[in-house]
Design a protein around this motif. Structure first.
Motif, mmCIF file in Angstrom:
data_model
loop_
_atom_site.group_PDB
_atom_site.id
_atom_site.type_symbol
_atom_site.label_atom_id
_atom_site.label_comp_id
_atom_site.label_asym_id
_atom_site.label_seq_id
_atom_site.Cartn_x
_atom_site.Cartn_y
_atom_site.Cartn_z
ATOM 1 N N PRO A 2 0.799 -1.224 0.000
ATOM 2 C CA PRO A 2 0.000 0.000 0.000
ATOM 3 C C PRO A 2 0.828 1.269 0.000
ATOM 4 O O PRO A 2 0.442 2.242 -0.619
ATOM 5 C CB PRO A 2 -0.832 -0.109 1.268
ATOM 6 N N VAL A 3 1.964 1.282 0.688
ATOM 7 C CA VAL A 3 2.761 2.507 0.743
ATOM 8 C C VAL A 3 4.229 2.152 0.540
ATOM 9 O O VAL A 3 4.719 1.166 1.069
ATOM 10 C CB VAL A 3 2.533 3.262 2.083
ATOM 11 N N LEU A 4 4.899 2.937 -0.270
ATOM 12 C CA LEU A 4 6.329 2.748 -0.506
ATOM 13 C C LEU A 4 7.082 3.928 0.088
ATOM 14 O O LEU A 4 6.525 5.011 0.264
ATOM 15 C CB LEU A 4 6.609 2.675 -2.006
ATOM 16 N N GLY A 5 8.337 3.707 0.381
ATOM 17 C CA GLY A 5 9.169 4.801 0.884
ATOM 18 C C GLY A 5 10.011 5.378 -0.230
ATOM 19 O O GLY A 5 10.569 4.644 -1.025
ATOM 20 N N LEU A 6 10.078 6.686 -0.285
ATOM 21 C CA LEU A 6 10.910 7.349 -1.292
ATOM 22 C C LEU A 6 12.254 7.660 -0.663
ATOM 23 O O LEU A 6 12.324 8.132 0.468
ATOM 24 C CB LEU A 6 10.249 8.646 -1.763
ATOM 25 N N ARG A 7 13.319 7.428 -1.397
ATOM 26 C CA ARG A 7 14.646 7.659 -0.829
ATOM 27 C C ARG A 7 15.043 9.120 -0.990
ATOM 28 O O ARG A 7 14.901 9.695 -2.067
ATOM 29 C CB ARG A 7 15.657 6.754 -1.498
ATOM 30 N N ALA A 8 15.505 9.707 0.093
ATOM 31 C CA ALA A 8 15.973 11.097 0.084
ATOM 32 C C ALA A 8 17.172 11.179 1.007
ATOM 33 O O ALA A 8 17.522 10.210 1.662
ATOM 34 C CB ALA A 8 14.868 12.029 0.547
ATOM 35 N N ILE A 9 17.814 12.322 1.039
ATOM 36 C CA ILE A 9 18.938 12.554 1.940
ATOM 37 C C ILE A 9 18.563 13.718 2.845
ATOM 38 O O ILE A 9 18.075 14.741 2.365
ATOM 39 C CB ILE A 9 20.214 12.920 1.158
ATOM 40 N N ALA A 10 18.786 13.553 4.143
ATOM 41 C CA ALA A 10 18.505 14.641 5.074
ATOM 42 C C ALA A 10 19.412 15.822 4.769
ATOM 43 O O ALA A 10 20.586 15.648 4.470
ATOM 44 C CB ALA A 10 18.708 14.170 6.502
ATOM 45 N N LYS A 11 18.841 17.020 4.843
ATOM 46 C CA LYS A 11 19.613 18.195 4.435
ATOM 47 C C LYS A 11 20.392 18.767 5.612
ATOM 48 O O LYS A 11 19.903 18.770 6.745
ATOM 49 C CB LYS A 11 18.663 19.271 3.907
ATOM 50 N N LEU A 119 14.165 26.063 5.794
ATOM 51 C CA LEU A 119 13.698 24.832 5.157
ATOM 52 C C LEU A 119 12.304 24.465 5.651
ATOM 53 O O LEU A 119 11.593 23.704 5.012
ATOM 54 C CB LEU A 119 14.656 23.685 5.480
ATOM 55 N N ASN A 120 11.933 24.976 6.816
ATOM 56 C CA ASN A 120 10.629 24.629 7.380
ATOM 57 C C ASN A 120 9.542 25.441 6.708
ATOM 58 O O ASN A 120 9.762 26.587 6.329
ATOM 59 C CB ASN A 120 10.618 24.916 8.879
#
Lengths: 137, 406
Positions: A2-11, A119-120
Motif C-alpha cells: 500500500p505505501v512505498l518509501g521514497l529515498r531522500a537525503i537529510a539536508k 527549510l521549514n
C-alpha cells in the motif's frame, strides 16, 4: 504494497546542532625582502601564534613567496578558495583580513535581500481564497 | 554469530599477535580498563578472530604481510614509503588531524592516533590493526541503533518502508558520504606511509573502471521479498545485500564515497570506545539528528483512498466520505477543487487538485499521513536508560499495531 518509501537525503543545517567552521585552511605567504610584506612579517612574528591558538579548527601554513606581494589564501569546505593580497598593510590590517577570511563561508559574495531563509514551511500557512467565510455582496 | 564484547571491537585483539609498528598507547589503556572474564575466554576470542572470515588474510598475502611485518619492525631503516598507511607517530605532528578534531568539537582527550586510524580504509592497509574496519563495524551498529530507536519511539505508526527510507536519509551510504564532505575530509591521491595522516587513506578507483562487485549491492529480483522478509534479512535500509567493505577483497580499489562512509562509521565507533556512550549520543544528536528531514515527503501511496477506508474499518471509525469544500473555475482551463475526507463529523484530511478525483486522492493521502506521522508528546528512548540504576524515568513507549494491510 500500500505505501512505498521514497529515498531522500537529510539536508544539512550548519549551526542547528553542531557548528562546523567553513574555513578549513589559511595559507600565509610572505616575502623576506620586499617592503610590502613588512606588515605581514610583523603579523607572522607577533600575532599569528595567538591567532592560531584562538582558531584551532583552522589548519595554518606559512610559506615564503619571494619577490611577490604577501597574500592570505583561505580554503573552504565547499571546495572554493579566497585569496586576499595584503601588501603594504599593517599588522592590524593583516589580522583584520585574516579574520575576514576565517569568518567567510566560502560562498561567492552576493547581495542578501531576504534576511531569513528556512527549510521549514510557514507556521501560519499560505493564505487561501478558497477557505474561510464567504464574502457576501 | 561471533560474540565479542562491544568495547573490544576496536581493540588490537583483532590483529595478529605479533608486533609490527608500535601500538597505540591509548588502546593499551583501554584494554587495561576491561576486566577479563577468564583467560580461557580471552584465548578463545583471539582464536575465533584469527579464523574469522572477515579479517583473514589469504595465504599468499599472509606471507607477504609477514615479510612486511618483519621489515616494519626495523622502522629506523625502513623508508616511510614502504608502509601502506601513515605511521601512528605521525598523527601527533599532523596539523590537519588537530584541526579536524577541533572542527568537530571533540575533546582533547580523544587521541589523534585513533582519529588517524579511522581515516585508513581497508583498501589502503589490509592489516586490521591499522585500518578502520573493526571501528567501522561498531560505528555502523551504533548509528543504526540510535537512528532506529529515534524513529520508532518518535513515530510509532510509521510504515516499515518509510522507516527504511528515513534511515537511509539519516545514515544511508549517500548521507554518510555527504556528512564526511561537510566535515571537510580530503582524500589522498594514493595511500602510503609518507602522506599526511589527516587525509582519507584509500585506494582510488581509476576513472572508467567498474565498481567492485561486492559494492554494487544488486541482488537479483525475487518475487517473494516481502516487508517481513526485509525486516528479518536485510540491513537497516531494506537493501537485500549486506553492504560495507567487510566482504570486500583486500587491496581492491573503492570509490571515494565508500571510504568516506567507513570513516564516519569508524569515527562513531572510536568515539564510543574512547569517550563513552553519553558523548556519542550527543555527537549523534548534533551531527545526524539535527539534519533536516521532512518525513511526510517520504510517503508514496499507491491507492490512498482504499487504504484510508481499510484503516477506518480497522480502527472502528465511520467509513470515510469525500465532500467538496470549495471550488473555483469548474468550467475554466485551470479549475481548483478543495476536497475534504470526513469520517462522520470529523475531517480527516483535505486536499486541493485540478480535478475532483485528484483532490480526493490528495485528501485521502493527507489523512493517512496524519495518522502515520503521529508523534507522542513525551518520549524516552531505550538508550537513555542504559547504564542507569534507577529506572523511574523510563516511560513505556507506544507500540502501534502497524500499517494498514490491504
Amino acid at each position: 504494497m500500500p505505501v512505498l518509501g521514497l529515498r531522500a537525503i537529510a539536508k544539512p543545517q550548519n549551526g542547528v546542532g553542531a557548528f562546523i567552521l567553513q574555513c578549513k585552511r589559511l595559507d600565509f605567504h610572505y616575502c623576506d625582502w620586499a617592503g610590502s610584506s613588512r606588515g605581514m612579517n610583523a603579523f607572522i612574528k607577533s600575532s599569528l601564534p595567538a591567532f592560531a591558538k584562538r582558531n584551532p579548527a583552522i589548519e595554518i601554513s606559512v610559506s615564503p613567496r619571494p619577490n611577490q606581494h604577501p597574500v592570505i589564501i583561505g580554503h573552504y569546505i565547499n571546495g572554493r578558495q579566497k585569496a586576499i593580497c595584503v601588501r603594504n598593510l599593517t599588522n592590524e590590517g593583516v589580522r583584520a583580513k585574516a579574520e575576514l577570511l576565517r569568518d567567510a563561508s566560502g560562498e561567492k559574495n552576493r547581495r542578501v535581500t531576504k534576511p531569513v531563509s528556512s527549510l521549514n514551511e510557514s507556521v501560519r500557512g499560505i493564505w487561501s481564497p478558497l477557505h474561510g467565510a464567504r464574502i457576501k455582496i | 554469530m561471533k560474540r565479542i564484547r562491544i568495547s573490544r571491537c576496536g581493540s588490537q585483539l583483532l590483529a595478529q599477535p605479533a608486533p609490527r609498528r608500535p601500538l597505540c598507547p591509548y588502546a593499551a589503556g583501554l584494554q587495561r580498563n576491561i576486566t577479563p572474564h577468564s583467560q580461557r575466554i580471552q584465548s578463545r576470542l583471539q582464536s575465533t578472530t584469527a579464523t574469522s572470515d572477515e579479517f583473514e588474510l589469504e595465504e599468499g598475502e599472509q606471507a607477504q604481510a609477514g615479510r612486511s611485518r618483519r621489515s616494519r619492525l626495523e622502522t629506523k631503516h625502513t623508508p616511510l614509503e614502504a608502509l601502506p598507511s601513515p605511521h601512528p607517530s605521525a598523527a601527533e605532528r599532523s596539523s590537519k588531524l588537530a584541526a579536524l578534531r577541533s572542527r568537530l568539537s571533540l575533546p582533547q582527550r580523544f587521541p589523534l592516533q585513533t582519529l588517524a586510524r579511522t581515516l585508513v580504509h581497508p583498501s589502503a592497509d589490509p592489516n586490521p590493526a591499522f585500518n578502520n574496519a573493526s571501528l567501522s563495524a561498531l560505528g555502523s551498529n551504533l548509528l543504526g541503533y540510535y537512528t532506529t530507536e529515534h524513529l520508532l519511539c518518535n513515530y510509532p505508526r510509521l510504515p516499515m518502508s518509510v522507516v527504511f527510507a528515513a534511515e537511509y536519509a539519516y545514515i544511508g551510504p549517500k548521507a554518510l558520504a555527504t556528512i564526511a564532505s561537510e566535515w571537510g575530509i580530503e582524500a589522498v591521491a594514493e595511500p602510503g606511509g609518507e602522506v599526511d595522516p589527516g587525509l582519507l587513506q584509500f585506494k582510488r578507483l581509476r576513472p572508467g573502471d567498474d565498481v567492485p562487485a561486492a559494492l554494487r549491492r544488486q541482488a537479483p529480483w525475487k518475487w517473494n521479498v516481502t516487508t517481513t522478509h526485509k525486516i528479518l534479512t536485510s540491513d537497516e535500509f531494506g537493501t537485500p545485500t549486506p553492504f560495507g567493505s567487510a566482504s570486500l577483497p583486500k587491496n581492491e580499489p573503492v570509490p571515494l564515497e565508500d571510504s568516506a562512509q567507513s570513516f564516519v562509521r569508524a569515527l562513531i565507533g572510536s568515539l564510543h570506545l574512547h569517550l563513552g556512550r553519553p558523548l556519542v549520543k550527543r555527537f549523534f544528536r548534533d551531527h545526524f539528528l539535527s539534519r533536516h528531514l521532512d518525513l511526510s515527503t517520504l510517503f508514496d501511496f499507491r491507492t490512498p483512498t482504499r487504504d484510508l477506508s481499510r484503516l477506518c474499518a480497522r480502527e472502528g471509525f465511520e467509513a470515510p466520505v469525500a465532500r467538496l469544500i470549495s471550488e473555483t473555475g469548474r468550467l475554466s482551463r485551470h479549475p481548483v477543487f478543495i476536497v475534504g475526507v470526513y469520517s462522520g463529523k470529523d475531517k480527516l484530511g483535505e486536499g486541493a487538485g485540478s480535478s475532483l478525483d485528484e483532490a480526493r486522492v490528495r485528501a485521502a493521502a493527507a489523512a493517512l499521513k496524519g495518522w502515520y506521522l503521529y508523534k507522542p508528546v513525551e518520549v524516552t528512548v531505550p538508550s537513555s536508560t542504559e547504564g542507569e540504576l534507577d529506572s523511574s524515568k523510563w516511560r513505556p513507549n507506544m507500540v502501534d499495531c502497524g500499517e494498514v494491510i490491504v
